[in-house]
Design a protein around this motif. Structure first.
Motif, PDB file in Angstrom:
ATOM      1  N   ILE A  19       0.837  -1.209   0.000  1.00  0.00           N
ATOM      2  CA  ILE A  19       0.000   0.000   0.000  1.00  0.00           C
ATOM      3  C   ILE A  19       0.869   1.255   0.000  1.00  0.00           C
ATOM      4  O   ILE A  19       0.611   2.200  -0.755  1.00  0.00           O
ATOM      5  N   ALA A  20       1.926   1.272   0.814  1.00  0.00           N
ATOM      6  CA  ALA A  20       2.818   2.432   0.871  1.00  0.00           C
ATOM      7  C   ALA A  20       3.563   2.625  -0.442  1.00  0.00           C
ATOM      8  O   ALA A  20       3.740   3.754  -0.909  1.00  0.00           O
ATOM      9  N   LEU A  21       3.993   1.532  -1.053  1.00  0.00           N
ATOM     10  CA  LEU A  21       4.717   1.612  -2.321  1.00  0.00           C
ATOM     11  C   LEU A  21       3.811   2.143  -3.434  1.00  0.00           C
ATOM     12  O   LEU A  21       4.203   3.025  -4.201  1.00  0.00           O
ATOM     13  N   GLU A  22       2.594   1.635  -3.506  1.00  0.00           N
ATOM     14  CA  GLU A  22       1.669   2.108  -4.541  1.00  0.00           C
ATOM     15  C   GLU A  22       1.278   3.567  -4.314  1.00  0.00           C
ATOM     16  O   GLU A  22       1.123   4.325  -5.280  1.00  0.00           O
ATOM     17  N   SER A  23       1.168   3.975  -3.066  1.00  0.00           N
ATOM     18  CA  SER A  23       0.882   5.368  -2.756  1.00  0.00           C
ATOM     19  C   SER A  23       2.031   6.264  -3.220  1.00  0.00           C
ATOM     20  O   SER A  23       1.808   7.345  -3.781  1.00  0.00           O
ATOM     21  N   PHE A  24       3.258   5.805  -3.016  1.00  0.00           N
ATOM     22  CA  PHE A  24       4.431   6.555  -3.473  1.00  0.00           C
ATOM     23  C   PHE A  24       4.459   6.645  -4.995  1.00  0.00           C
ATOM     24  O   PHE A  24       4.689   7.718  -5.557  1.00  0.00           O
ATOM     25  N   TRP A  25       4.216   5.536  -5.665  1.00  0.00           N
ATOM     26  CA  TRP A  25       4.200   5.541  -7.130  1.00  0.00           C
ATOM     27  C   TRP A  25       3.133   6.485  -7.688  1.00  0.00           C
ATOM     28  O   TRP A  25       3.328   7.116  -8.720  1.00  0.00           O
ATOM     29  N   ASP A  26       1.991   6.563  -6.997  1.00  0.00           N
ATOM     30  CA  ASP A  26       0.904   7.428  -7.458  1.00  0.00           C
ATOM     31  C   ASP A  26       1.125   8.900  -7.104  1.00  0.00           C
ATOM     32  O   ASP A  26       0.312   9.745  -7.441  1.00  0.00           O
ATOM     33  N   GLY A  27       2.213   9.190  -6.387  1.00  0.00           N
ATOM     34  CA  GLY A  27       2.510  10.563  -5.998  1.00  0.00           C
ATOM     35  C   GLY A  27       1.688  11.052  -4.821  1.00  0.00           C
ATOM     36  O   GLY A  27       1.620  12.252  -4.565  1.00  0.00           O
ATOM     37  N   LYS A  28       1.067  10.128  -4.099  1.00  0.00           N
ATOM     38  CA  LYS A  28       0.225  10.490  -2.963  1.00  0.00           C
ATOM     39  C   LYS A  28       1.000  10.545  -1.644  1.00  0.00           C
ATOM     40  O   LYS A  28       0.474  11.021  -0.643  1.00  0.00           O
ATOM     41  N   SER A  29       2.218  10.026  -1.648  1.00  0.00           N
ATOM     42  CA  SER A  29       3.056  10.072  -0.446  1.00  0.00           C
ATOM     43  C   SER A  29       4.503  10.296  -0.865  1.00  0.00           C
ATOM     44  O   SER A  29       4.869  10.129  -2.031  1.00  0.00           O
ATOM     45  N   SER A  30       5.317  10.635   0.094  1.00  0.00           N
ATOM     46  CA  SER A  30       6.722  10.959  -0.184  1.00  0.00           C
ATOM     47  C   SER A  30       7.624   9.735  -0.021  1.00  0.00           C
ATOM     48  O   SER A  30       7.223   8.713   0.550  1.00  0.00           O
ATOM     49  N   ALA A  31       8.852   9.882  -0.481  1.00  0.00           N
ATOM     50  CA  ALA A  31       9.855   8.825  -0.295  1.00  0.00           C
ATOM     51  C   ALA A  31      10.111   8.611   1.189  1.00  0.00           C
ATOM     52  O   ALA A  31      10.330   7.478   1.629  1.00  0.00           O
ATOM     53  N   GLU A  32      10.063   9.689   1.966  1.00  0.00           N
ATOM     54  CA  GLU A  32      10.265   9.573   3.414  1.00  0.00           C
ATOM     55  C   GLU A  32       9.158   8.746   4.055  1.00  0.00           C
ATOM     56  O   GLU A  32       9.421   7.946   4.963  1.00  0.00           O
ATOM     57  N   ASP A  33       7.925   8.931   3.583  1.00  0.00           N
ATOM     58  CA  ASP A  33       6.804   8.133   4.102  1.00  0.00           C
ATOM     59  C   ASP A  33       7.019   6.652   3.806  1.00  0.00           C
ATOM     60  O   ASP A  33       6.804   5.803   4.667  1.00  0.00           O
ATOM     61  N   LEU A  34       7.452   6.361   2.603  1.00  0.00           N
ATOM     62  CA  LEU A  34       7.715   4.976   2.204  1.00  0.00           C
ATOM     63  C   LEU A  34       8.842   4.379   3.040  1.00  0.00           C
ATOM     64  O   LEU A  34       8.730   3.252   3.537  1.00  0.00           O
ATOM     65  N   GLN A  35       9.905   5.137   3.234  1.00  0.00           N
ATOM     66  CA  GLN A  35      11.028   4.666   4.048  1.00  0.00           C
ATOM     67  C   GLN A  35      10.596   4.393   5.488  1.00  0.00           C
ATOM     68  O   GLN A  35      11.056   3.433   6.115  1.00  0.00           O
ATOM     69  N   LYS A  36       9.709   5.232   6.015  1.00  0.00           N
ATOM     70  CA  LYS A  36       9.244   5.050   7.390  1.00  0.00           C
ATOM     71  C   LYS A  36       8.460   3.748   7.530  1.00  0.00           C
ATOM     72  O   LYS A  36       8.675   2.982   8.473  1.00  0.00           O
ATOM     73  N   VAL A  37       7.547   3.485   6.593  1.00  0.00           N
ATOM     74  CA  VAL A  37       6.781   2.237   6.630  1.00  0.00           C
ATOM     75  C   VAL A  37       7.725   1.046   6.530  1.00  0.00           C
ATOM     76  O   VAL A  37       7.597   0.069   7.277  1.00  0.00           O
ATOM     77  N   ALA A  38       8.684   1.118   5.618  1.00  0.00           N
ATOM     78  CA  ALA A  38       9.633   0.019   5.436  1.00  0.00           C
ATOM     79  C   ALA A  38      10.450  -0.228   6.704  1.00  0.00           C
ATOM     80  O   ALA A  38      10.626  -1.372   7.126  1.00  0.00           O
ATOM     81  N   ALA A  39      10.926   0.829   7.324  1.00  0.00           N
ATOM     82  CA  ALA A  39      11.727   0.685   8.545  1.00  0.00           C
ATOM     83  C   ALA A  39      10.899   0.081   9.682  1.00  0.00           C
ATOM     84  O   ALA A  39      11.374  -0.789  10.418  1.00  0.00           O
ATOM     85  N   GLU A  40       9.658   0.525   9.819  1.00  0.00           N
ATOM     86  CA  GLU A  40       8.786  -0.021  10.859  1.00  0.00           C
ATOM     87  C   GLU A  40       8.521  -1.513  10.628  1.00  0.00           C
ATOM     88  O   GLU A  40       8.516  -2.301  11.575  1.00  0.00           O
ATOM     89  N   LEU A  41       8.309  -1.897   9.371  1.00  0.00           N
ATOM     90  CA  LEU A  41       8.077  -3.312   9.070  1.00  0.00           C
ATOM     91  C   LEU A  41       9.313  -4.153   9.351  1.00  0.00           C
ATOM     92  O   LEU A  41       9.209  -5.238   9.926  1.00  0.00           O
ATOM     93  N   ARG A  42      10.483  -3.668   8.955  1.00  0.00           N
ATOM     94  CA  ARG A  42      11.719  -4.427   9.215  1.00  0.00           C
ATOM     95  C   ARG A  42      11.915  -4.643  10.718  1.00  0.00           C
ATOM     96  O   ARG A  42      12.217  -5.750  11.163  1.00  0.00           O
ATOM     97  N   THR A  43      11.706  -3.582  11.489  1.00  0.00           N
ATOM     98  CA  THR A  43      11.847  -3.698  12.945  1.00  0.00           C
ATOM     99  C   THR A  43      10.845  -4.688  13.509  1.00  0.00           C
ATOM    100  O   THR A  43      11.196  -5.550  14.326  1.00  0.00           O
ATOM    101  N   SER A  44       9.618  -4.596  13.066  1.00  0.00           N
ATOM    102  CA  SER A  44       8.578  -5.510  13.542  1.00  0.00           C
ATOM    103  C   SER A  44       8.905  -6.960  13.202  1.00  0.00           C
ATOM    104  O   SER A  44       8.764  -7.851  14.044  1.00  0.00           O
TER     105      SER A  44
END
Length: 66
Positions: free
Chosen positions: A19-44
């Motif tokens: 969902i975060a990746l598709e939002s980034f591709w659609d220009g609805k979120s920033s690269a920082e938002d995508l990185q934050k989701v990714a970091a949270e998932l890796r930690t989890s």
């Protein structure tokens, strides 16, 4: 006996990374938002593996896309 796994699903239990990746591709979120989701998932994911007492936790298994 020590345990290990080869990899672990990275998309998240509710497909958060997809969902975060598709939002980034659609220009609805920033690269920082995508990185934050990714970091949270890796930690989890790492915490989940550690909580199950897997001795050898894999690293460098994360990818934003196949």
């Amino acid at each position: 006996m020590p345990s290990h796994i080869v990899g672990y699903p990275r998309m998240g239990p509710k497909r958060e990374l997809k969902i975060a990746l598709e939002s980034f591709w659609d220009g609805k979120s920033s690269a920082e938002d995508l990185q934050k989701v990714a970091a949270e998932l890796r930690t989890s994911i790492w915490n989940q593996m550690a909580d199950t007492r897997i001795k050898h936790i894999p690293s460098n298994t994360f990818s934003f896309y196949d």
